[in-house]
Design an enzyme around this catalytic site. Structure first.
Site, PDB file in Angstrom:
ATOM      1  N   SER A 101     -50.027  14.790  26.399  1.00 41.81           N
ATOM      2  CA  SER A 101     -51.356  14.549  27.194  1.00 41.81           C
ATOM      3  C   SER A 101     -51.678  13.036  26.686  1.00 41.81           C
ATOM      4  O   SER A 101     -50.833  12.235  26.484  1.00 41.81           O
ATOM      5  CB  SER A 101     -52.409  15.230  26.645  1.00 41.81           C
ATOM      6  OG  SER A 101     -52.224  16.620  26.710  1.00 41.81           O
ATOM      7  N   HIS A 125     -60.778   1.821  29.377  1.00 42.17           N
ATOM      8  CA  HIS A 125     -60.974   0.478  30.067  1.00 42.17           C
ATOM      9  C   HIS A 125     -62.094  -0.085  30.064  1.00 42.17           C
ATOM     10  O   HIS A 125     -63.149   0.819  30.033  1.00 42.17           O
ATOM     11  CB  HIS A 125     -60.303   0.467  31.571  1.00 42.17           C
ATOM     12  CG  HIS A 125     -58.969   1.533  31.813  1.00 42.17           C
ATOM     13  ND1 HIS A 125     -57.971   0.827  31.426  1.00 42.17           N
ATOM     14  CD2 HIS A 125     -58.826   2.634  32.047  1.00 42.17           C
ATOM     15  CE1 HIS A 125     -57.022   1.738  31.756  1.00 42.17           C
ATOM     16  NE2 HIS A 125     -57.625   2.907  32.016  1.00 42.17           N
ATOM     17  N   CYS A 139     -53.676  19.352  26.868  1.00 41.22           N
ATOM     18  CA  CYS A 139     -53.201  20.618  27.308  1.00 41.22           C
ATOM     19  C   CYS A 139     -53.407  21.769  26.013  1.00 41.22           C
ATOM     20  O   CYS A 139     -53.319  21.225  25.050  1.00 41.22           O
ATOM     21  CB  CYS A 139     -51.835  20.663  27.635  1.00 41.22           C
ATOM     22  SG  CYS A 139     -51.472  19.469  29.245  1.00 41.22           S
TER      23      CYS A 139
END
EC number: 4.1.1.50
Length: 251
Positions: free
Chosen positions: A100, A105, A128
């Site tokens: 995963s 950002h 997951c």
């Protein structure tokens, strides 16, 4: 989870949390705008963002496979961590079966025709298996100065129990707010837009009380006239409400 479901094989559910924060500042001059963006850019550089992601990885019990980080010109930064949530018998190859990622950002920017400057952070946590990224929310909220927070949580795919029955959800959730502590919720106005039948949950939060000094650079609110203070507060509130509701307010 308190009561774990007995599964047949892997838990194939993918759980994605998109966490967005907005921090608003009122600048009295172009120099203030420049200094605000520079301050935010330094405060939330790729090194600090990476440390936040590594802490998130540790909180969900994931193994870090790879880290990528980058600072940008003229501003902004990114960091991405590739993780594995299980490490079967120490095998890195098998660990990649449930890989995963976590990504962040930043977007520091100034309004081109007003005195407002806004800092935005986007964080995506995709896992997951049985671990939910919702357990990291309180840490993420406390890691940033957030005026507005928007969150999306989505569960995709299906898994099977030990009898072979399909499961499209393996934990109980009515709202993302269930995972945020009471003290934090009291500071914000909040609203849900949920589609539980689609395993899709959306929550928005906006700070209730505006302490004007928290939104000014090099200026104390006591130096300003009452009329000016009111005008600035109204500008800040308008900016926040437009971001919170996702629409432009009519003048």
């Amino acid at each position: 989870m308190k009561n774990k479901i007995k599964l047949y094989g892997f838990n194939n559910l993918t759980k994605s949390l998109c966490f967005n924060i907005f921090d608003v500042c009122y600048t009295m001059s172009e120099q203030d705008q420049k200094e605000y963006v520079e301050y935010i850019d330094e405060q939330y550089n790729s090194e600090r963002l990476t440390n936040i992601l590594l802490n998130v990885s540790d909180m969900i019990g994931a193994k870090v496979l790879h880290v990528s980080k980058q600072d940008y010109e003229p501003q902004g930064a990114s960091a991405t961590v590739l993780i594995a949530e299980n490490n079967f018998h120490g095998s890195e190859t098998l660990a990649h079966l449930d890989k995963s990622h976590i990504a962040v950002h930043t977007y520091p920017e100034c309004h081109p025709v007003s005195s407002l400057a806004t800092f935005r952070v986007d964080i995506d946590v995709s896992t997951c298996g049985e671990i939910s990224p919702l357990n990291t929310l309180n840490y993420l909220i406390s890691s940033f100065d957030s005026d507005i927070i928007t969150m999306d949580y989505r569960i995709r795919g299906f898994t099977r129990d030990i009898d072979g029955n399909k499961l499209f959800m393996d934990h109980t959730i009515s709202s993302i707010r269930d995972y945020i502590n009471k003290e934090t919720l009291e500071k914000y106005e909040s609203v849900d837009f949920n589609m539980p039948e689609c395993n899709l949950f959306h929550t928005r939060m906006m700070i209730k009380n505006i302490n004007l000094n928290n939104y000014l650079l090099h200026t104390d609110e006591n130096e300003l006239s009452e009329e000016t203070r009111l005008q600035i507060i109204n500008s800040i509130k308008r900016e926040m409400e437009e971001i919170f509701w996702g629409e432009i307010k009519k003048k």
